[in-house]
Design an enzyme around this catalytic site. Sequence first.
Site, short mmCIF file in Angstrom:
data_model
loop_
_atom_site.label_atom_id
_atom_site.label_comp_id
_atom_site.label_asym_id
_atom_site.label_seq_id
_atom_site.Cartn_x
_atom_site.Cartn_y
_atom_site.Cartn_z
N LYS A 1 0.74 -1.22 0.04
CA LYS A 1 -0.17 0.06 0.04
C LYS A 1 0.66 1.39 -0.19
CE LYS A 1 -4.29 -1.73 0.41
NZ LYS A 1 -5.05 -1.57 1.41
N ASP A 9 -3.00 -6.03 0.54
CA ASP A 9 -1.43 -6.46 0.93
C ASP A 9 -1.36 -7.44 1.90
OD1 ASP A 9 -2.77 -4.57 2.77
OD2 ASP A 9 -0.94 -3.52 3.13
N ASP A 15 -2.74 -8.32 17.38
CA ASP A 15 -3.58 -7.68 16.41
C ASP A 15 -4.66 -8.62 15.99
OD1 ASP A 15 -3.24 -5.44 14.27
OD2 ASP A 15 -3.75 -7.26 13.15
N ASN A 16 -5.83 -8.02 16.00
CA ASN A 16 -7.15 -8.56 15.81
C ASN A 16 -7.27 -10.18 16.06
OD1 ASN A 16 -8.59 -6.57 14.42
ND2 ASN A 16 -7.74 -6.94 12.44
N GLU A 64 -5.94 -6.92 20.85
CA GLU A 64 -6.67 -5.76 20.09
C GLU A 64 -8.07 -6.09 19.65
OE1 GLU A 64 -6.44 -3.04 15.97
OE2 GLU A 64 -6.07 -5.15 15.95
N LYS A 67 0.96 4.75 9.27
CA LYS A 67 1.07 3.24 9.03
C LYS A 67 1.53 3.20 7.61
CE LYS A 67 -3.59 2.64 9.66
NZ LYS A 67 -4.94 1.86 9.58
#
Lengths: 567, 567
Positions: free
Chosen positions: A252, A347, A383-384, A412, A525
């Site tokens: 990205k 990505d 993460d997630n 998270e 980011k």
Amino acid sequence: MNENRTFPEQEGRRRVVIENITPEIDAGRFAIKRVGGERVVVEADIFTDGHDSLAAVLKFRAAENAEWAESPMEFLVNDRWRGEFAVTKLGNYFYTIEAWVDQFKSWQINLQKKIEAGQNNISIELQIGAKWIEAAARRATARDAENLLAWAKEFGAVESVTGSPIEKRALDKDLTDMTCHYLGRQFSTNYEKELRVIVDPELARFCAWYEMFPRSFGGFKGCEEQLPRIAKMGFDVLYLPPIHPIGKLFRKGKNNNVKCEPGEPGSPWAIGSSEGGHKAIHPELGTLADFRNLIARAKEFKIEIALDIAFQCAPDHPYIREHPEWFRKRPDGSIQYAENPPKKYQDIVPFDLECDDWKNLWLELKSIFEFWIGHGVKIFRVDNPHTKTFAFWEWCIGELKAKNPELIFLAEAFTRPKSMYRLAKLGFTQSYNYFPWRNSKDELENYFAELTQSPVAEFFRPNLWPNTPDILTQFLQTDGRAAFAIRLILAATLGASYGIYSPAFELCENQPRGPGEEEYLNSEKYEIKRWNLSSPDSLENLIARVNQIRRENPALQSNRNLKFHRT
Amino acid sequence: MNENRTFPEQEGRRRVVIENITPEIDAGRFAIKRVGGERVVVEADIFTDGHDSLAAVLKFRAAENAEWAESPMEFLVNDRWRGEFAVTKLGNYFYTIEAWVDQFKSWQINLQKKIEAGQNNISIELQIGAKWIEAAARRATARDAENLLAWAKEFGAVESVTGSPIEKRALDKDLTDMTCHYLGRQFSTNYEKELRVIVDPELARFCAWYEMFPRSFGGFKGCEEQLPRIAKMGFDVLYLPPIHPIGKLFRKGKNNNVKCEPGEPGSPWAIGSSEGGHKAIHPELGTLADFRNLIARAKEFKIEIALDIAFQCAPDHPYIREHPEWFRKRPDGSIQYAENPPKKYQDIVPFDLECDDWKNLWLELKSIFEFWIGHGVKIFRVDNPHTKTFAFWEWCIGELKAKNPELIFLAEAFTRPKSMYRLAKLGFTQSYNYFPWRNSKDELENYFAELTQSPVAEFFRPNLWPNTPDILTQFLQTDGRAAFAIRLILAATLGASYGIYSPAFELCENQPRGPGEEEYLNSEKYEIKRWNLSSPDSLENLIARVNQIRRENPALQSNRNLKFHRT
């Protein structure tokens, strides 16, 4: 008489009921959480038929097969009893309750009632007491037996209550202790479950996190240079977004552009390239040795380094070539990238945790944690986690903490409430939560009452983030520096643990990518930022002062100290 | 890679979580209660990781090893699902939940989102759907497989969404049903417990009791004569205090006098004499044949006879001679009478349920119920159950109801709240409760909110008594006929089941033995009364009207229809 097939052989004379224990999460399926030095206060409804007196003990131990330690439980009111113990060692503790009819105390109370009711001739009642004392004497040491039998003889000889101090004698503490001790716990009831406590390190209870993209400071060495400033502000944890090589395929560009210009760095969460995957370090950040140096140097400032673990791969991550069986293929042979329509993450490729080779995949994912634990990392921001199989986390965190009880896992879990709480029950030490979007007095009071005054408080430790690299709330977008100061103070005082994504936060960075959006304009980011840390608007001094106040006020150091009431 | 000792082999791919089921009493330890024809509405939090769609069914069966029946569960909000089933057969039902990731629906929703997000080229997405349909076809009957493969072929051929009704086609109900059916429930989660429902007869839900001392009406034949009057008033149950021979040793006189004059009848609760015990009938009431006639005659009036079971003995009960091991002896060899200082019950001896021969004692006590069941009794009012071992009741009622699911047990559990509720959990069908002492609006609202709007409503059925032979409340003592009318209407409308001790009640008998007491002056417990049933003050007509209103209003016929709110 007939034998009966379901006769309660074992339970028939266990007259005491133990029920409604608190804390107990989901009928004992999950553990409560504490840190070393904290107390576990346990309550239960304990009662029996009739009018007999009871005794109850809280039993606890620091390992599944250890000897039980005990602390007495006290009667409160309405058949409710309470006991407590302290946890000192990291890892798992277990607790349960044993209760029984206390025959000698029942006798004492009955005797008192009769004397109070004016009954004068109590010789038979005293003989009954003497029988219990004699029963105790039969199990006592020679010396204690001698004392007990003397008491029994005395009671056996009294005829009436007139002019006798017999009531006081019958309640004598030594007599009571000794008799109860030797009478033991006949037909005692043991609560049917052993309940578990996870004892975490101190930082699980009380901590302040500072999140920073190392690449915007020139890598790990640049991070080292920031340590004095971060320490001066009073942070305990320096949390780094993923430090691994970033994919080049479908990378990205600035502002999440699907097209990436040459030289653009890509998102750190698009993990893996020909340079390596989750166990490698992005070459521009430094070497593994540099990373270890950063950890060591941070320790000198009493700062722990937290790593971001994001279980997903850039399309050129080595796993995709080495383990194509771990990813979901589409009918055209391509591998499915992550998406949550209309959002697309071209990505990033998710793992298929349901794949036929799931066991090897799970072991490999666990080994990523183990790799970094081996290099000195003790805190992970995951993460997630709510997009991976729940059972994976229970197993993975359970295994890791069995060997390393000092580990801390921050979830998270920006997801629906039931999933968020489930992840905490499954083993996550702390969790992100809805704080960023709770603004009004009512919203804050109701939410924090739920977090601190409901059973949730026993297993869910909120970590309050006013912002993250993904979240620039509407509140922060509107009132400039004042809004940031307000949210800082709320985060630092509504909960014992909080964190900020910085320097965006202390520099009051508040430009959204578009109206109504929560994404930062020119988000870090997707690009390397050069922050002006000497801005006169910086909240650095306020942050330092707030963290100092937190350190000086024990009331702010545990969520259990914070009391809110629903409106 | 290494094998891991605690690998969750079975659970690793079961991605769905099922938790927080309601109703579920004490983590499934106890059953909920219903009567035939009622529904069981079950809710649960059901969710998985990520964004997949779920399917869930409520499974239920009327016997432990029967095939499961199923009804679909529907999503409500916030991960909450609901399903329901009806119970028709008396006895035990069981229920649980199964839930799984619905791969085909997940695909449909994902497809919809993509079309809504404006994605035009959906050929790959349609091919993914075709793959699921083909997988279903492989398990289908030849005919269904043919249909499914036609669908798969259609989807495989579509290139883009433009001008195509493909979205509607993909959501086709027949296609969905057939594909989901054949895809089955891969990696489904079964809730770990089977929860139980006790299905009782209709009278357990909605009934009006009339308590009457048969001896004041000349025995069973006199009772028969009262049946038309009792039926006209609208009662379903005629409850008789103990009908057994009354002890002569230590018999109580008028007004609980420890001295009994010749000819005084004694308390019916002082059970047993040389004439027999708990399986005998007091000769002055009639014969066993007379008793059976009363039951038969009552049935003609749609009235059930309820017997009082009081597990205690007069000092001359045959058990005391035949089984001295079932009673507690004092050091002087005498047997301990019942007492709760300063109260003394010299005419009553309690059983020692903890005695070494407890198993035979339990079997004998159960056989008392069995004896009367054998003679046609289906309803028992149990005296002071909270002074007998809790485990006894669970075993005894469980055994009896396994063979006779039509039985009803009313617990005279005037005791502390935790014990009162425990007895209901253990199997008592209905219970006495604190209604007699709840007078103000606040008191009534708060108490009935607890009884009807908390989980208590699932296992505890209150039976509301404004008076009993032991309880003449202060409220009834003060305002004459009006007070009785008020408490009648409250009892008959605050709960679906109520009862009165009569004719004392309809005749507004309100003289206490002394100031501040709740005992009746010249209580019928100790003497034979001659009631003037034709008194002009009698509430007979009001009672008949109230019971008629109850029969005409379904809202008054189930506690679950009655909604109260705490103040």
